[in-house]
Motif scaffolding. Structure first.
Motif, PDB file in Angstrom:
ATOM      1  N   ALA A  83      40.661  39.867  41.761  1.00  0.00           N
ATOM      2  CA  ALA A  83      41.626  41.035  41.681  1.00  0.00           C
ATOM      3  C   ALA A  83      42.874  41.290  43.156  1.00  0.00           C
ATOM      4  O   ALA A  83      41.913  41.311  44.033  1.00  0.00           O
ATOM      5  CB  ALA A  83      41.256  42.296  40.974  1.00  0.00           C
ATOM      6  N   GLY A  88      42.149  37.404  38.256  1.00  0.00           N
ATOM      7  CA  GLY A  88      42.860  36.187  38.690  1.00  0.00           C
ATOM      8  C   GLY A  88      43.738  36.914  40.486  1.00  0.00           C
ATOM      9  O   GLY A  88      43.404  38.329  40.505  1.00  0.00           O
ATOM     10  N   PRO A 132      49.259  41.718  32.348  1.00  0.00           N
ATOM     11  CA  PRO A 132      49.535  40.025  32.927  1.00  0.00           C
ATOM     12  C   PRO A 132      48.005  40.203  33.037  1.00  0.00           C
ATOM     13  O   PRO A 132      46.796  39.010  33.010  1.00  0.00           O
ATOM     14  CB  PRO A 132      49.552  40.867  34.572  1.00  0.00           C
ATOM     15  N   ALA A 133      46.690  41.270  33.132  1.00  0.00           N
ATOM     16  CA  ALA A 133      44.806  41.054  32.879  1.00  0.00           C
ATOM     17  C   ALA A 133      45.007  41.376  31.638  1.00  0.00           C
ATOM     18  O   ALA A 133      45.014  42.356  30.976  1.00  0.00           O
ATOM     19  CB  ALA A 133      44.786  41.296  34.045  1.00  0.00           C
ATOM     20  N   HIS A 154      39.630  45.753  34.928  1.00  0.00           N
ATOM     21  CA  HIS A 154      39.946  44.250  35.467  1.00  0.00           C
ATOM     22  C   HIS A 154      39.580  43.935  35.394  1.00  0.00           C
ATOM     23  O   HIS A 154      38.197  43.547  34.191  1.00  0.00           O
ATOM     24  CB  HIS A 154      39.955  45.208  37.194  1.00  0.00           C
ATOM     25  N   TYR A 176      45.343  30.547  36.392  1.00  0.00           N
ATOM     26  CA  TYR A 176      45.600  32.148  36.647  1.00  0.00           C
ATOM     27  C   TYR A 176      44.119  33.072  36.271  1.00  0.00           C
ATOM     28  O   TYR A 176      44.626  34.650  37.064  1.00  0.00           O
ATOM     29  CB  TYR A 176      46.547  31.990  35.262  1.00  0.00           C
ATOM     30  N   SER A 177      43.942  32.618  36.089  1.00  0.00           N
ATOM     31  CA  SER A 177      42.186  33.339  35.543  1.00  0.00           C
ATOM     32  C   SER A 177      41.050  33.144  35.658  1.00  0.00           C
ATOM     33  O   SER A 177      40.860  32.049  34.722  1.00  0.00           O
ATOM     34  CB  SER A 177      42.313  34.734  34.602  1.00  0.00           C
ATOM     35  N   TRP A 179      47.936  34.959  24.927  1.00  0.00           N
ATOM     36  CA  TRP A 179      47.260  36.028  26.331  1.00  0.00           C
ATOM     37  C   TRP A 179      46.191  37.060  26.294  1.00  0.00           C
ATOM     38  O   TRP A 179      45.663  36.494  26.315  1.00  0.00           O
ATOM     39  CB  TRP A 179      48.352  36.989  26.883  1.00  0.00           C
ATOM     40  N   ARG A 223      46.618  36.708  41.132  1.00  0.00           N
ATOM     41  CA  ARG A 223      47.342  37.251  41.566  1.00  0.00           C
ATOM     42  C   ARG A 223      47.743  38.590  40.543  1.00  0.00           C
ATOM     43  O   ARG A 223      48.448  39.185  40.735  1.00  0.00           O
ATOM     44  CB  ARG A 223      48.438  36.060  40.774  1.00  0.00           C
ATOM     45  N   ASN A 224      46.121  38.167  40.458  1.00  0.00           N
ATOM     46  CA  ASN A 224      46.274  39.718  38.399  1.00  0.00           C
ATOM     47  C   ASN A 224      45.820  41.289  39.534  1.00  0.00           C
ATOM     48  O   ASN A 224      44.252  41.583  39.863  1.00  0.00           O
ATOM     49  CB  ASN A 224      45.760  39.596  37.830  1.00  0.00           C
ATOM     50  N   SER A 258      49.541  48.079  36.012  1.00  0.00           N
ATOM     51  CA  SER A 258      50.577  48.143  35.247  1.00  0.00           C
ATOM     52  C   SER A 258      50.977  49.678  34.727  1.00  0.00           C
ATOM     53  O   SER A 258      52.409  49.046  34.268  1.00  0.00           O
ATOM     54  CB  SER A 258      50.715  47.058  34.152  1.00  0.00           C
TER      55      SER A 258
END
Ligand code: FAD
Length: 418
Positions: free
Chosen positions: A322, A119, A97-98, A116, A202-203, A265, A121-122, A128
């Motif tokens: 984050a 984002g 995701p990040a 980190h 997203y970020s 990504w 949501r990240n 992860s």
């Protein structure tokens, strides 16, 4: 070479070992007196050192990236860098995701320090992790999985619990990203719109050089399947006329592609390209503080009050976000987070008093320093920021009863509690 990437730390370890099998790692750890894992040396303090002992680099271990499509996970050798791992995940249709600002860092080192990206949501990169394979002080190989009692303590382990040889990472479906840089947004705009700006894509990453109360650059990274919601009257920053480096005037060849060109990504989320030296090529120090996202605007105004003192030793300051996580020693633990990062000049003597000043301004916000960057906060002040620190110290005592993985950093920050 026995220095960190920035050259400000000379490791006092007696040797650097480069095992090529897990059995060799187990032998080195089991028989060693003082041992510590070494990643790609991108930390800025003595966290990675093992004075008089053995640093264990996993760079020569087999480059394992085993993707399990059915469970959307990958088992990854911890000594690999994100630049090594990401294209393999992508080739299997998966992503993380990040990404941090640079893909040059090892997975083991990034996870151990809760490194980190950005984002709302990240989570930090540690979020992860589904499983760790850890060689503990006796040379035993233990697996710690999500759901196990020790998992939330062990993942952001600062290297203090042992040498992580492999991690299993949770994956998401691969995605494409467009990155656009916008320039000049007055700081006051954040008063009413910080949350909106940071969640418009997203970020999102904000930069300032603190020459004036304004953001010099706003980096917006939108998923191609989720366009940014930036068509709002208050967003007056202009699209950059060409590629930009976060530090004004630095060559842009090391930066990932901007200008809204779609890409994978892992080729857009980091600021810096994998095939180029990152940032200002090592001529720098870095500090970073994690605070609750709801406090970000007040914290930035507090820093604005001392920008004349910050500016002379600053290359650039960056604000990111984050998602909250549950890791005991994660600076993003328990709260939706905003991070305030400083790339300083390399002049430690000039930088340290300003780091202390920044910490003083951020103290009302319970600012947690990035474990791997330069900070001056006292061990007691840092300990007060982590409710679960005593529980982490219990883990250290269990996994490393003889203090094999300890060093001056852990003596300072865990010593009184272990
Ligand atoms: C130019 C630059 C940009 C950066 N950008 C970001 C960013 O965007 N976001 C961010 O959060 N941070 C950032 N950092 C900081 C960086 O992510 C951390 O320093 C991270 O720890 C680097 O990983 P490493 O592999 O270099 O670790 P090292 O510095 O080698 O080690 C750091 C710690 O991890 C432990 N460790 C390493 N490998 C293992 C292992 N296999 N098992 C157990 N413990 C291990 C070490 O013992 C040590 O305690 C940046 C640093 C630089 C130099």
């Amino acid at each position: 070479m026995n220095r960190n990437w920035a050259g400000n730390i000379t490791y006092a370890a007696a040797e650097i070992a480069r095992p090529s099998t897990v059995e060799e790692v187990r032998g080195l750890v089991g028989y060693g007196r003082h041992v510590r894992a070494l990643g790609t040396r991108h930390s800025f303090n003595d966290l990675a050192d093992s004075p008089g002992g053995t640093l264990v680099s996993l760079a020569e271990m087999p480059p394992v990236v085993e993707v399990d499509t059915a469970s959307a996970t990958a088992r990854v050798a911890a000594g690999l860098t994100y630049a090594d791992v990401a294209p393999v995940l992508d080739a299997h249709g998966f992503a993380l995701p990040a990404m941090a600002s640079l893909p040059h860092i090892s997975v083991g080192g990034a996870v151990a320090t809760a490194s980190h990206g950005s984002g709302v949501r990240n989570g930090a990169l540690s979020s992860s992790v589904a499983e760790l394979e850890l060689v503990t002080a006796g040379g035993d190989l233990v697996r710690i999985r999500k759901g196990d009692d020790d998992f939330a303590g062990a993942v952001v382990g600062l290297g203090a619990l042992g040498v992580v040889t492999h991690v299993v990472l949770d994956l998401v479906p691969s995605f494409d990203v467009r990155q656009r840089v916008h320039e000049v947004l007055p700081l006051d705009v954040l008063d009413d719109h910080f949350a909106e700006l940071m969640s418009c894509a997203y970020s999102v990453c904000l930069f300032t050089d603190w020459r004036a109360p304004l953001l010099t650059q706003v980096w917006v990274q939108e998923r191609v399947d989720e366009p940014a919601a930036l068509d709002v009257p208050w967003f007056t920053a202009a699209p950059a006329s060409g590629p930009r480096h976060p530090v004004d005037g630095m060559p842009t060849g090391s930066c990932t592609t901007q200008g809204g060109v779609p890409g994978r990504w892992f080729e857009r989320l980091p600021h810096f390209r994998a095939d180029q030296p990152p940032s200002s090529s090592g001529d720098e120090l870095q500090s970073e503080y994690m605070i609750a996202a709801v406090d970000a605007v007040a914290a930035l105004h507090a820093l604005d009050g001392v920008r004349d003192l910050i500016r002379p030793v600053l290359q650039v300051c960056e604000v990111r976000t984050a998602a909250a996580d549950g890791f005991w020693l994660s600076p993003c633990g328990g709260r939706a987070t905003a991070s305030i990062h400083f790339t300083w000049t390399a002049d430690l003597a000039a930088v340290l008093p300003v780091v202390a000043l920044v910490e003083d301004r951020l103290a009302p916000f319970a600012a947690r320093p990035h474990w791997a960057k330069t900070f001056t906060a006292t061990p007691d002040a840092v300990a007060a920021l982590y409710d679960r620190l005593p529980d982490f110290c219990d883990l250290v005592r269990r996994y490393d009863p003889v203090g094999k993985f300890g060093n001056a950093f852990t003596d300072r920050h865990l010593g009184a509690h272990v």
